[in-house]
Design a protein around this motif. Structure first.
Motif, PDB file in Angstrom:
ATOM      1  N   SER A  60     -24.221  31.184  33.416  1.00 31.39           N
ATOM      2  CA  SER A  60     -25.445  30.732  34.069  1.00 31.39           C
ATOM      3  C   SER A  60     -25.127  29.883  35.299  1.00 31.39           C
ATOM      4  CB  SER A  60     -26.289  29.917  33.081  1.00 31.39           C
ATOM      5  OG  SER A  60     -27.321  29.226  33.735  1.00 31.39           O
ATOM      6  N   GLU A  61     -25.704  30.248  36.442  1.00 31.87           N
ATOM      7  CA  GLU A  61     -25.538  29.434  37.642  1.00 31.87           C
ATOM      8  C   GLU A  61     -26.163  28.063  37.459  1.00 31.87           C
ATOM      9  OE1 GLU A  61     -26.746  31.199  41.274  1.00 31.87           O
ATOM     10  OE2 GLU A  61     -25.461  32.975  41.063  1.00 31.87           O
ATOM     11  N   ASP A  62     -27.250  27.990  36.718  1.00 33.73           N
ATOM     12  CA  ASP A  62     -27.915  26.702  36.496  1.00 33.73           C
ATOM     13  C   ASP A  62     -27.040  25.773  35.658  1.00 33.73           C
ATOM     14  OD1 ASP A  62     -30.157  27.538  37.917  1.00 33.73           O
ATOM     15  OD2 ASP A  62     -31.114  28.376  36.127  1.00 33.73           O
ATOM     16  N   ALA A  76     -24.182  24.664  37.842  1.00 33.18           N
ATOM     17  CA  ALA A  76     -24.615  23.669  38.823  1.00 33.18           C
ATOM     18  C   ALA A  76     -24.777  22.285  38.194  1.00 33.18           C
ATOM     19  CB  ALA A  76     -25.923  24.107  39.473  1.00 33.18           C
ATOM     20  N   ASN A  77     -25.056  22.245  36.896  1.00 32.17           N
ATOM     21  CA  ASN A  77     -25.152  20.969  36.188  1.00 32.17           C
ATOM     22  C   ASN A  77     -23.809  20.241  36.170  1.00 32.17           C
ATOM     23  OD1 ASN A  77     -26.592  19.064  34.420  1.00 32.17           O
ATOM     24  ND2 ASN A  77     -25.277  19.869  32.803  1.00 32.17           N
ATOM     25  N   TYR A 130     -33.085  20.495  30.279  1.00 29.70           N
ATOM     26  CA  TYR A 130     -33.909  21.660  30.610  1.00 29.70           C
ATOM     27  C   TYR A 130     -34.229  22.442  29.325  1.00 29.70           C
ATOM     28  CZ  TYR A 130     -31.992  20.532  35.205  1.00 29.70           C
ATOM     29  OH  TYR A 130     -31.624  19.879  36.352  1.00 29.70           O
ATOM     30  N   HIS A 135     -35.364  26.219  29.450  1.00 34.18           N
ATOM     31  CA  HIS A 135     -34.505  27.215  30.101  1.00 34.18           C
ATOM     32  C   HIS A 135     -34.048  28.254  29.066  1.00 34.18           C
ATOM     33  CE1 HIS A 135     -31.090  28.885  32.352  1.00 34.18           C
ATOM     34  NE2 HIS A 135     -31.588  28.313  33.441  1.00 34.18           N
TER      35      HIS A 135
END
Length: 264
Positions: free
Chosen positions: A223-225, A228-229, A239, A242
Motif C-alpha cells: 500500500s502506498e498509503d 507514506a506513513n 486510518y 482504510h
C-alpha cells in the motif's frame, strides 16, 4: 493467563515490526489488555510506531536482561505515556504496554559484545502476563533464527510468520516453519505482506498454504498509503476506515482467535 503471540520473519524488510504494532493495537481496540515486547535487541524499532524516542526510554528490556530492573518496570503504558502527542489520541482508551529494547548505541554494542541470559526471556514474558494482567503479549522477534528467537517461538501459544512474495523469503520461511513444528508451537499462521496489486491474492494464498501446509491468515497489499506513513504511527488506528486497516483487523482476529473464520 494470557496468550503469547510471536510475530516473526526469516528476513528483514517484511514489515514485521509494523504488523506487530498494528496487530497489538487492533487487539487493544477490541478491549483486550495487550503488551508488545521488542526482542529485536540488535536493531530495535517498535517504539518508533508509538512515538517514543531515546529521551523517553529510561529503562528497557536490556535492563531486565542484565539484572538492573524487574521486567514490569520496563513496561511503558502507551495509553498514558504518548497518547497526548498529536495524532495519537486514539491510544487514550486503550490498555497497551510497550516493553522496548534500548536504542542507545552503547547498550546495543554491549549486546553484540557480551550477550545476555536468554533464559530470562521466558520468565519475563510470564511475569508480564501476570503483573499487567494481559490478555495477549505480542513478541516482535529478531529476523532469522537465533537463540532468543527460538526461545520466543518455543514459549508462544501461536506464531505469525510474515513473508513477502519473494523467492528468498519463500526458502527461508520453509526453515522457520520446520523449526516451529519441531518446537511444537500450538498454532501457526502465515501473513503474506507487501503484495503488488496486480497479483492474484487468492492464488498466492493457495500457493503459500500448499507449500507450507500452514493456514494463511491473510494477504496484505503493498500500500502506498501505508508506505507514506513511514512507520510514524499505527496505521490501522490512525486510518481505521482504510481497506488495509480492515484487512489487518481480520488477520489479527484470525491469529488471536483460532476458531475465527479464515480471511477470504
Amino acid at each position: 493467563m494470557g496468550d503469547i503471540i510471536a510475530v516473526h520473519s526469516f528476513r528483514g524488510g517484511t514489515g514485521k515490526s509494523n504488523l506487530a504494532a498494528n496487530m497489538a493495537t487492533a487487539a487493544a481496540m477490541q478491549g483486550y489488555r495487550v503488551g508488545i515486547v521488542d526482542t529485536d535487541i540488535q536493531s530495535p524499532g517498535a517504539h518508533v510506531l508509538f512515538g517514543f524516542d531515546e529521551t523517553m526510554l529510561d529503562k528497557a528490556l536490556n535492563d531486565y536482561l542484565w539484572g538492573k530492573a524487574p521486567i514490569e518496570d520496563t513496561a511503558y503504558p502507551i495509553h498514558e505515556t504518548v497518547a497526548d502527542q498529536p495524532g495519537r489520541a486514539f491510544l487514550k482508551p486503550l490498555r497497551m504496554w510497550l516493553i522496548p529494547s534500548s536504542i542507545r548505541t552503547g547498550e546495543i554494542a554491549r549486546v553484540l559484545r557480551e550477550g545476555y541470559d536468554v533464559g530470562l526471556l521466558n520468565e519475563g514474558f510470564h511475569t508480564l502476563l501476570d503483573k499487567l494482567r494481559l490478555d495477549y503479549l505480542l513478541i516482535d522477534t529478531h529476523p532469522g533464527l537465533n537463540e532468543e528467537t527460538l526461545l520466543s517461538i518455543a514459549v508462544s501459544n501461536a506464531v505469525a510468520i510474515i513473508l513477502r512474495p519473494d523467492q528468498q523469503d519463500f526458502q527461508g520461511t520453509a526453515v522457520t516453519v520446520d523449526v516451529a513444528r519441531k518446537l511444537d508451537v500450538p498454532r501457526m499462521h502465515m501473513i503474506v505482506n507487501k503484495v503488488l496489486a496486480r497479483y492474484d491474492f487468492g492464488k498466492i494464498k493457495a500457493q503459500v498454504e500448499a507449500a507450507y501446509d500452514v493456514p494463511v491468515a491473510g494477504v496484505l497489499p503493498l500500500s502506498e498509503d501505508v508506505a507514506a506513513n513511514a512507520s510514524s504511527n499505527v496505521f490501522c488506528a490512525l486510518y481505521p476506515d482504510h481497506p488495509w486497516s480492515d484487512m489487518l483487523r481480520q488477520i489479527t482476529d484470525r491469529v488471536l482467535h483460532p476458531d475465527a473464520q479464515p480471511v477470504p
